[in-house]
Each structure stands twice: as C-alpha cells, then as structure tokens.
Design a protein around this motif. Structure first.
Motif, PDB file in Angstrom:
ATOM      1  N   ARG A   1      47.181  59.596   8.855  1.00 54.43           N
ATOM      2  CA  ARG A   1      48.461  58.970   9.184  1.00 54.43           C
ATOM      3  C   ARG A   1      49.063  59.590  10.439  1.00 54.43           C
ATOM      4  NH1 ARG A   1      53.397  58.037   4.836  1.00 54.43           N
ATOM      5  NH2 ARG A   1      54.626  56.596   6.124  1.00 54.43           N
ATOM      6  N   LEU A   2      48.949  60.909  10.582  1.00 56.40           N
ATOM      7  CA  LEU A   2      49.447  61.567  11.778  1.00 56.40           C
ATOM      8  C   LEU A   2      48.679  61.125  13.013  1.00 56.40           C
ATOM      9  CD1 LEU A   2      50.177  65.241  10.671  1.00 56.40           C
ATOM     10  CD2 LEU A   2      51.815  63.529  11.455  1.00 56.40           C
ATOM     11  N   ARG A   3      47.358  60.999  12.876  1.00 51.98           N
ATOM     12  CA  ARG A   3      46.560  60.560  14.017  1.00 51.98           C
ATOM     13  C   ARG A   3      46.957  59.151  14.448  1.00 51.98           C
ATOM     14  NH1 ARG A   3      42.138  63.334  11.404  1.00 51.98           N
ATOM     15  NH2 ARG A   3      41.411  61.374  10.489  1.00 51.98           N
ATOM     16  N   LEU A   4      47.159  58.267  13.478  1.00 51.34           N
ATOM     17  CA  LEU A   4      47.592  56.920  13.830  1.00 51.34           C
ATOM     18  C   LEU A   4      48.980  56.928  14.480  1.00 51.34           C
ATOM     19  CD1 LEU A   4      46.378  54.869  10.724  1.00 51.34           C
ATOM     20  CD2 LEU A   4      45.425  54.844  13.033  1.00 51.34           C
ATOM     21  N   THR A   5      49.883  57.756  13.923  1.00 47.74           N
ATOM     22  CA  THR A   5      51.232  57.830  14.491  1.00 47.74           C
ATOM     23  C   THR A   5      51.190  58.346  15.932  1.00 47.74           C
ATOM     24  OG1 THR A   5      52.149  58.247  12.285  1.00 47.74           O
ATOM     25  CG2 THR A   5      53.521  58.818  14.176  1.00 47.74           C
ATOM     26  N   LEU A   6      50.413  59.402  16.155  1.00 50.58           N
ATOM     27  CA  LEU A   6      50.287  59.928  17.518  1.00 50.58           C
ATOM     28  C   LEU A   6      49.660  58.906  18.450  1.00 50.58           C
ATOM     29  CD1 LEU A   6      49.154  63.600  16.784  1.00 50.58           C
ATOM     30  CD2 LEU A   6      51.403  62.818  17.557  1.00 50.58           C
ATOM     31  N   LEU A   7      48.674  58.174  17.933  1.00 53.39           N
ATOM     32  CA  LEU A   7      48.042  57.148  18.759  1.00 53.39           C
ATOM     33  C   LEU A   7      49.046  56.078  19.163  1.00 53.39           C
ATOM     34  CD1 LEU A   7      45.522  55.894  20.018  1.00 53.39           C
ATOM     35  CD2 LEU A   7      45.070  54.791  17.814  1.00 53.39           C
ATOM     36  N   TYR A   8      49.818  55.591  18.183  1.00 55.50           N
ATOM     37  CA  TYR A   8      50.834  54.580  18.493  1.00 55.50           C
ATOM     38  C   TYR A   8      51.853  55.130  19.501  1.00 55.50           C
ATOM     39  CZ  TYR A   8      49.040  52.263  14.290  1.00 55.50           C
ATOM     40  OH  TYR A   8      48.235  51.667  13.363  1.00 55.50           O
ATOM     41  N   SER A   9      52.307  56.380  19.302  1.00 57.82           N
ATOM     42  CA  SER A   9      53.332  56.965  20.170  1.00 57.82           C
ATOM     43  C   SER A   9      52.812  57.153  21.587  1.00 57.82           C
ATOM     44  CB  SER A   9      53.793  58.309  19.591  1.00 57.82           C
ATOM     45  OG  SER A   9      54.323  58.146  18.287  1.00 57.82           O
ATOM     46  N   VAL A  10      51.587  57.638  21.708  1.00 56.88           N
ATOM     47  CA  VAL A  10      51.009  57.849  23.043  1.00 56.88           C
ATOM     48  C   VAL A  10      50.840  56.526  23.772  1.00 56.88           C
ATOM     49  CG1 VAL A  10      48.914  58.584  24.250  1.00 56.88           C
ATOM     50  CG2 VAL A  10      49.906  60.033  22.481  1.00 56.88           C
ATOM     51  N   LEU A  11      50.364  55.512  23.051  1.00 57.07           N
ATOM     52  CA  LEU A  11      50.213  54.203  23.684  1.00 57.07           C
ATOM     53  C   LEU A  11      51.562  53.661  24.152  1.00 57.07           C
ATOM     54  CD1 LEU A  11      47.586  52.479  21.356  1.00 57.07           C
ATOM     55  CD2 LEU A  11      47.238  53.366  23.656  1.00 57.07           C
ATOM     56  N   PHE A  12      52.600  53.820  23.327  1.00 52.82           N
ATOM     57  CA  PHE A  12      53.932  53.353  23.729  1.00 52.82           C
ATOM     58  C   PHE A  12      54.441  54.156  24.918  1.00 52.82           C
ATOM     59  CE2 PHE A  12      58.547  53.776  23.585  1.00 52.82           C
ATOM     60  CZ  PHE A  12      58.940  52.446  23.610  1.00 52.82           C
ATOM     61  N   LEU A  13      54.230  55.481  24.875  1.00 55.50           N
ATOM     62  CA  LEU A  13      54.710  56.322  25.959  1.00 55.50           C
ATOM     63  C   LEU A  13      54.020  55.966  27.275  1.00 55.50           C
ATOM     64  CD1 LEU A  13      56.528  58.691  26.724  1.00 55.50           C
ATOM     65  CD2 LEU A  13      54.642  60.232  26.150  1.00 55.50           C
ATOM     66  N   LEU A  14      52.718  55.757  27.229  1.00 60.74           N
ATOM     67  CA  LEU A  14      51.993  55.396  28.441  1.00 60.74           C
ATOM     68  C   LEU A  14      52.438  54.040  28.981  1.00 60.74           C
ATOM     69  CD1 LEU A  14      48.359  56.582  27.574  1.00 60.74           C
ATOM     70  CD2 LEU A  14      50.008  57.652  29.122  1.00 60.74           C
ATOM     71  N   SER A  15      52.545  53.049  28.086  1.00 60.52           N
ATOM     72  CA  SER A  15      52.983  51.726  28.546  1.00 60.52           C
ATOM     73  C   SER A  15      54.406  51.772  29.082  1.00 60.52           C
ATOM     74  CB  SER A  15      52.868  50.713  27.410  1.00 60.52           C
ATOM     75  OG  SER A  15      53.697  51.093  26.309  1.00 60.52           O
ATOM     76  N   GLY A  16      55.303  52.575  28.439  1.00 59.57           N
ATOM     77  CA  GLY A  16      56.668  52.705  28.936  1.00 59.57           C
ATOM     78  C   GLY A  16      56.729  53.396  30.284  1.00 59.57           C
ATOM     79  N   ALA A  17      55.888  54.437  30.451  1.00 59.02           N
ATOM     80  CA  ALA A  17      55.862  55.139  31.738  1.00 59.02           C
ATOM     81  C   ALA A  17      55.356  54.227  32.841  1.00 59.02           C
ATOM     82  CB  ALA A  17      54.991  56.388  31.633  1.00 59.02           C
ATOM     83  N   VAL A  18      54.323  53.429  32.559  1.00 65.30           N
ATOM     84  CA  VAL A  18      53.825  52.492  33.560  1.00 65.30           C
ATOM     85  C   VAL A  18      54.890  51.457  33.918  1.00 65.30           C
ATOM     86  CG1 VAL A  18      52.118  50.678  33.982  1.00 65.30           C
ATOM     87  CG2 VAL A  18      51.413  52.821  32.921  1.00 65.30           C
ATOM     88  N   LEU A  19      55.576  50.938  32.895  1.00 60.95           N
ATOM     89  CA  LEU A  19      56.647  49.961  33.161  1.00 60.95           C
ATOM     90  C   LEU A  19      57.759  50.587  33.983  1.00 60.95           C
ATOM     91  CD1 LEU A  19      57.914  47.175  32.671  1.00 60.95           C
ATOM     92  CD2 LEU A  19      58.865  48.091  30.529  1.00 60.95           C
ATOM     93  N   LEU A  20      58.127  51.842  33.674  1.00 54.03           N
ATOM     94  CA  LEU A  20      59.174  52.532  34.439  1.00 54.03           C
ATOM     95  C   LEU A  20      58.750  52.731  35.888  1.00 54.03           C
ATOM     96  CD1 LEU A  20      61.822  54.095  34.651  1.00 54.03           C
ATOM     97  CD2 LEU A  20      60.623  56.106  33.772  1.00 54.03           C
TER      98      LEU A  20
END
Length: 384
Positions: free
Chosen positions: A13-32
């Motif tokens: 569950r932690l691995r999935l949570t980190l995966l989701y968070s990293v993907l969101f962070l990367l996509s947000g950083a690219v959008l920014l």
C-alpha cells in the motif's frame, strides 16, 4: 491475518501511495514549468500616451508602447525618452516580480496538492488492495479439511476476477487430488491388510495345532511363501506407481516395437498355457522417455490383456506411427465391461472380479495411466 501478512500488505500500500504521489508531483511540476515558461516568454509592454504639436498649432495624441519585442513609435523627445526608459525599467521589474510570485505561489499550491494527493493515493491504494486482502484471508482459512471452499469472487471481469477464478480452479484440482489420495491410501491399506490377515491366520493355525507335523508345517510355509510373493508384487506395484507419478529421471530414445517384441517373447509361454493366440503387428515407432517405465507400461498392458481374456481368445499388439506421433495398441477378446466401468478401470484398485488369490491388485492399468501422464502421452480405453 498474521503480522507478516499485515506488514507485507502495508508495504504494498505504501509503494502504491508513493507511486501515485510521485506521478502527481512530476505531472504537477511539468505543468508548473510549462505555465511559467508561457507567462515569462510571452509579449508584454506598457502603453503610454504622448502628444505633439503640428506647425499649424494642432496637437495630436499617439501611443508609445514600451516592453519586450515591440519597437517605439513615433520619435520621442529627450524628456519623453527618459520617461519611457523609466517606465520600461519599472515594467521589467514588475514582470520579474510577477514571475517570481507566480513561481512561489504555484510551488506552495503544488506542495499542498502533493500532501492531498498522498492522502488520496493512500485511500485509493487501500481500495485497490481490499479485494486482495479479502482473498488472502479466505485462502488462509482453507486447509485439507475444508478444501471444498471457494473464493467465489463476484465483480466485473477484470484481473482480480481472473485471479480469483484461477485460485478456485487450483483449489478444485487440489480437492480432486486429495480425494484421489485418500481413496488410494484406503484401498492400499485394505489390499495390504488382506494378505497380512491371511498370513497371521496361517501362522496362528500352525502354532495352535497340537497335532501338527512336518508335512503340515511345510504346507503352511508354502502358503506363506505365496502370500509373501503377493505382498512383494503389491509393494513393487505401489513403488512403480509412486515413481511414475514423481516424474521422469532420464529421457532416452526407445523403440516401442522392440519393447513390445521383448515383452511378447517373455509372455508367449503363458499365452500358450491359457490357449491364447498372440497377434504381433509391430512396426518401428521411436519415442523419447524412460526405457524402464515404458517397458513396464507395455508389460502391464499385455499382462492385463492376457489375464482378463476368454478361453481360446486372442491378444493383438500393434505399434507404429500416425502423423507426427507414435502409438501402441493392445486389444483382446476379454469379457464385456459395463460402459460406466471403462474409465474407472484406470483408477487404482479397480477390478471387475475382486478375488484375493488372483495375484492382481487392480494397479496394472493405473500404473499405465501414471506412466503415460509422466510421458505427456494420451491413454484411452474403450470397448470394441
């Protein structure tokens, strides 16, 4: 659920949570980054009204644009040029400050959304893993005593449904194997108990007979030798059956025609004693397998065909090739077999006429079936 299972589940569950968070962070950083570049690289300027006098005394008003990428028009006086430069510097400073504020506030928003996305990712991961935890709990409760239980997972046809159906299929095969094993153990115990009981009765009769003589003892010992030979054959059959079910230890190229000819030569005297005609139609047929087990397969089929036959009957053995494969066919003029018993004859300890002194224990065809399965070969039994 055990502690190990809980830790493992939390880790996933932690691995999935980190995966989701990293993907969101990367996509947000690219959008920014894209937004920042679009804002900072776009055209900007400050519009300033200017006036000039014509020779006739009329005044005209025109706009002076200062900024990046836009030329100044019309020509300006020194005073107006100074004002324009000051305005231009102020516009540049405002633009840089605006870009900095945009970057800082967007970073703060991204940080806040990263925390929110981590929480949402934790909830989503738990939702995704919930069916797996349910299946894990159900599987851990299944043992040999309740192997008939099934997951019976309901839901749309997806990967989780396919996994649950696969586990149910595996449990079904395990249930069939366990039932077969229980029947085999019960039948083996019964078959072993019969000669042991007979052996004990013969010994007890010899010991309790007050008028026993050397001749009577000799007769008892001869009977014991027969019983001992039956036990030895039964144990040998059980050993061969266990060996064939374990798998193949070696693979060699063997010719079915040679093995069939050797077996028929060894059993021909027995066929003459029983008045059986042996028809030999063997043609070269090379297969890959364990020579000892393949020879045992041929010998068991021929022995079964001779043992279960009618007076003045016949046994036909044929080998050859068909298409890309080889075949071995053993046919006899045996007594009719009920249709419902044909397939059951391949199970251990299945006999049409169960007698204690016929020298057979109903393992011949089951050994053939096991050897055929070990060699990835199809075995079929049917009544002509």
């Amino acid at each position: 659920m055990s502690l190990t299972a809980r830790i493992s589940g939390i880790r996933v569950r932690l691995r999935l949570t980190l995966l989701y968070s990293v993907l969101f962070l990367l996509s947000g950083a690219v959008l920014l980054a894209i937004t920042y570049l679009l804002v900072t690289q776009s055209g900007w300027g400050v519009r300033m009204p200017t006036s000039s006098s014509s020779p006739s005394g009329d005044r005209s008003v025109s706009d002076v644009i200062v900024g990046n990428g836009v030329p100044e028009s019309p020509p300006l006086t020194e005073t107006e040029r100074g004002l324009v430069e000051a305005a231009q510097q102020q516009a540049v400073q405002q633009h840089e400050e605006f870009g900095h504020q945009l970057l800082v506030k967007s970073g703060i928003a991204l940080a806040i959304m990263s925390v929110i996305s981590a929480a949402l990712g934790w909830l989503v991961a738990g939702r995704v893993l919930r069916p797996l935890r349910t299946m894990t709990d159900s599987i851990q409760l299944i043992s040999a005593r309740n192997v008939q239980e099934r997951l019976a997972f309901t839901g749309p046809r997806d990967e989780l449904k396919d996994l649950a159906d696969t586990v149910d299929g595996l449990l079904g095969r395990l249930e069939t194997a366990l039932d077969s094993h229980r029947r085999f153990v019960a039948n083996a115990a019964h078959e072993l108990r019969t000669p042991l009981t007979l052996e004990h009765a013969l010994l007890e009769e010899a010991v309790l007979d007050p008028d026993a003589t050397v001749e009577s003892y000799r007769a008892r010992f001869e009977d014991l030798v027969v019983v001992s030979e039956q036990q030895a054959r039964l144990l040998e059959s059980l050993l061969v059956l266990a060996t064939s079910e374990r798998g193949l230890d070696r693979l060699e190229s063997v010719d079915l025609s040679e093995l069939a000819g050797s077996v028929l030569r060894a059993t021909r005297p027995r066929a003459c004693e029983r008045g059986l005609a042996v028809v030999e139609r063997v043609r070269p047929a090379r297969v890959t397998g364990d020579p000892a087990l393949v020879e045992r397969l041929v010998a068991n089929l021929v022995d079964n065909a001779m043992s279960h036959n009618v007076p003045d009957g016949w046994v036909e053995v044929e080998t050859g090739t068909a298409g890309a494969g080889c075949f071995l066919s053993v046919t006899n003029t045996g007594p009719p077999v009920p249709p419902e018993m044909v397939d059951r004859l391949l199970d251990p300890f299945q006999r049409l006429d169960r007698t204690a002194d016929d020298g057979h224990h109903g393992l011949g065809l089951s050994i053939v079936q096991s050897i055929a399965m070990a060699h990835w070969t199809e075995l079929s039994a049917h009544q002509m």
